[in-house]
Design a protein around this motif. Structure first.
Motif, PDB file in Angstrom:
ATOM      1  N   ILE A 188      42.616  25.967  -1.444  1.00  0.00           N
ATOM      2  CA  ILE A 188      42.137  26.332  -0.214  1.00  0.00           C
ATOM      3  C   ILE A 188      43.257  27.526   0.247  1.00  0.00           C
ATOM      4  N   THR A 189      42.459  28.899   0.148  1.00  0.00           N
ATOM      5  CA  THR A 189      42.957  29.912   0.562  1.00  0.00           C
ATOM      6  C   THR A 189      42.385  30.810   1.575  1.00  0.00           C
ATOM      7  N   VAL A 190      42.800  31.718   2.160  1.00  0.00           N
ATOM      8  CA  VAL A 190      42.072  32.835   3.101  1.00  0.00           C
ATOM      9  C   VAL A 190      41.234  33.507   2.265  1.00  0.00           C
ATOM     10  N   ASP A 191      41.478  33.875   1.108  1.00  0.00           N
ATOM     11  CA  ASP A 191      40.687  34.753   0.181  1.00  0.00           C
ATOM     12  C   ASP A 191      39.293  34.216   0.223  1.00  0.00           C
ATOM     13  N   SER A 192      39.080  32.952   0.271  1.00  0.00           N
ATOM     14  CA  SER A 192      37.595  32.485   0.068  1.00  0.00           C
ATOM     15  C   SER A 192      36.917  32.910   1.327  1.00  0.00           C
ATOM     16  N   LEU A 193      37.450  33.445   2.315  1.00  0.00           N
ATOM     17  CA  LEU A 193      36.720  33.549   3.645  1.00  0.00           C
ATOM     18  C   LEU A 193      35.917  35.035   3.415  1.00  0.00           C
TER      19      LEU A 193
END
Length: 480
Positions: A188-193
């Motif tokens: 879970i990371t912000v990059d996946s957004l």
């Protein structure tokens, strides 16, 4: 959340024109804003994990989103009563385009927010996105109403709202798939957004271009918007504003914390990706309820035909939800893995209860409002007091009983207002701000007593709706 314009105030440029294609385009617009709104329910647990937020801090996502509804609606109301209706000046088509562009910009702002990894930038992006959705609410509903004969305007709006719920049903599935599978290796990371929201933004920009070049009817609203706040002298309007506030607040706060609720070991012990799949059943129930409501509260006089049509539509809608939730992505390979019926028997049972409740409620909005709000309170109590499968599916079943509460409250709150109807409509739309306030209250409570017990907060919301359905909706004369 549709506002139906006064058909007498609309002048159509060509009543004989076939508006099927434009209506299909507008319906996709309803689908998109239903989709992007419910994506917040996937974002909350995702960003909570990334930024190590408390429940209160995570609930600021809904505060930023629904706070924009209040601020933009308030500004629009002030301008309307002082300078005239802005949408009538620029045209509803241009209003829709502006709303779509703002939605696109808001989605694209997720990219720099992910690069800088600042929670505040994410909240700002959500505010811009919600501002666009607010303008779409103001502009698109009248367009859907006039794309055809005036006597079928309500039917078209109900159909469009049904596809709005369909977008809400798909959002948790597609959102979870993109965030946790396609653009992530499971971490879970912000990059996946970044990429998912660029895709969403691109779709909004594309839809804005399509709207720009599609021929849509020209019309103007000649209804006079009353100045001053005389409408607040109507008791059922003021109480209706409170009803909209607590309804939207209750609906949004339940949806916001469902995935966190599903993660509890005593409930289902699911991760975010699994929870997103079952969140689709929650919003799918709302879709089924709205389709049923459009028939149950419609003008069909043959009761047997009406009940059979409702049953068939409910079964068909359920099968659509059942099939799309079975689509799985395992290491880039898509497959169909259907959930065994034994695991969803409670959901089927609750859909049957929902169908029976529509039959009991009939076409009387106050009765349906009271009955459905009562059922939601019972389901919330089960969520709080029970564990495991019963509590899990009780939470999901709430979506079906939330389905048509908005339209019933709105109908009751603007009854017999005459020239004050437009002003009351604007004030009621402002009360969507409940979706900003109630979740942060529940978030603060959850931080103190736990997520399961915190669902006592929406119980108070629905208790007020019972009062409004029993007594508060009654039209009283102007006070002196």
């Amino acid at each position: 959340m549709a506002i139906i314009p006064n058909s007498n105030s609309i002048a159509e440029s060509n009543e004989s024109t076939n508006y099927r294609k434009p209506f299909l385009t507008i319906t996709f617009l309803f689908f998109m804003w239903g989709f992007i709104t419910v994506m917040n329910d996937v974002l909350i647990p995702h960003l909570k994990e990334v930024f190590e937020l408390s429940y209160f801090q995570a609930a600021l996502i809904q505060f930023a989103f629904f706070g924009a509804f209040f601020i933009i609606s308030l500004v629009y109301f002030i301008v309307s009563v002082s300078k005239g209706d802005p949408i009538s000046r620029i045209g509803y088509k241009n209003g829709i385009i502006i709303g779509l562009v703002l939605c696109g910009v808001g989605c694209c702002l997720f990219y720099p927010a992910a690069i800088f990894q600042r929670y505040g930038i994410f909240l700002s992006a959500l505010f811009v996105l919600a501002s666009g959705v607010t303008i779409l609410q103001i502009a698109a509903n009248p367009y859907a109403a006039i794309l055809g004969k005036p006597e079928t305007a309500s039917s078209r709006l109900n159909l469009a709202q049904g596809f709005n719920s369909f977008g809400a049903t798909l959002a948790p599935l597609i959102g979870a798939l993109l965030l946790y599978k396609v653009f992530s290796n499971g971490e879970i990371t912000v990059d996946s957004l970044k990429i998912p929201y660029l895709i969403y933004g691109g779709l909004f920009f594309l839809l804005a271009l399509i709207i720009k070049f599609i021929k849509l009817p020209s019309f103007k609203n000649t209804e006079t918007l009353e100045k001053g706040l005389h409408v607040l002298k109507f008791r059922h309007v003021v109480l209706g504003m409170i009803a909209i506030f607590v309804y939207v607040g209750g609906e949004v706060t339940i949806g916001s914390f469902l995935i966190n609720f599903f993660k509890l070991d005593s409930i289902a012990g699911m991760d975010e990706a699994q929870g997103g799949v079952f969140l689709s059943y929650y919003w799918g129930g709302a879709m089924i309820g709205r389709f049923l409501g459009s028939i149950a509260m419609g003008s069909m006089t043959d009761k047997l035909k009406k009940y059979l049509l409702m049953a068939c539509l409910s079964i068909l809608s359920f099968m659509v939800i059942y099939l799309i939730t079975g689509v799985q992505n395992n290491d880039g390979v898509f497959s169909l893995e259907l959930i065994p019926f034994a695991q969803i028997q409670f959901f089927i049972f609750f859909l049957i209860i929902n169908y029976i409740a529509f039959l009991i409620g009939g076409s009387k909005p106050s009765r349906v409002l009271t009955l459905f709000a009562t059922v939601v309170i019972i389901l919330l109590a089960i969520m709080i007091l029970a564990d495991g499968t019963l509590a899990f599916w009780s939470a999901i079943a709430i979506g079906a009983f939330n389905s048509i509460l908005w339209s019933n409250i709105f109908t009751l709150a603007i009854k017999d207002l005459g020239k004050y109807t437009s002003q009351a409509s604007s004030l009621l739309v402002m009360m969507i701000v409940g979706g900003a306030i109630v979740p942060i209250i529940q978030g603060a409570v959850a931080d103190q007593i736990g997520i399961q017990l915190s669902f006592i907060i929406p119980i108070f919301c629905y208790a007020y709706l019972i009062f409004y359905g029993l007594k508060g909706y009654q039209v009283k004369p102007l006070t002196t």
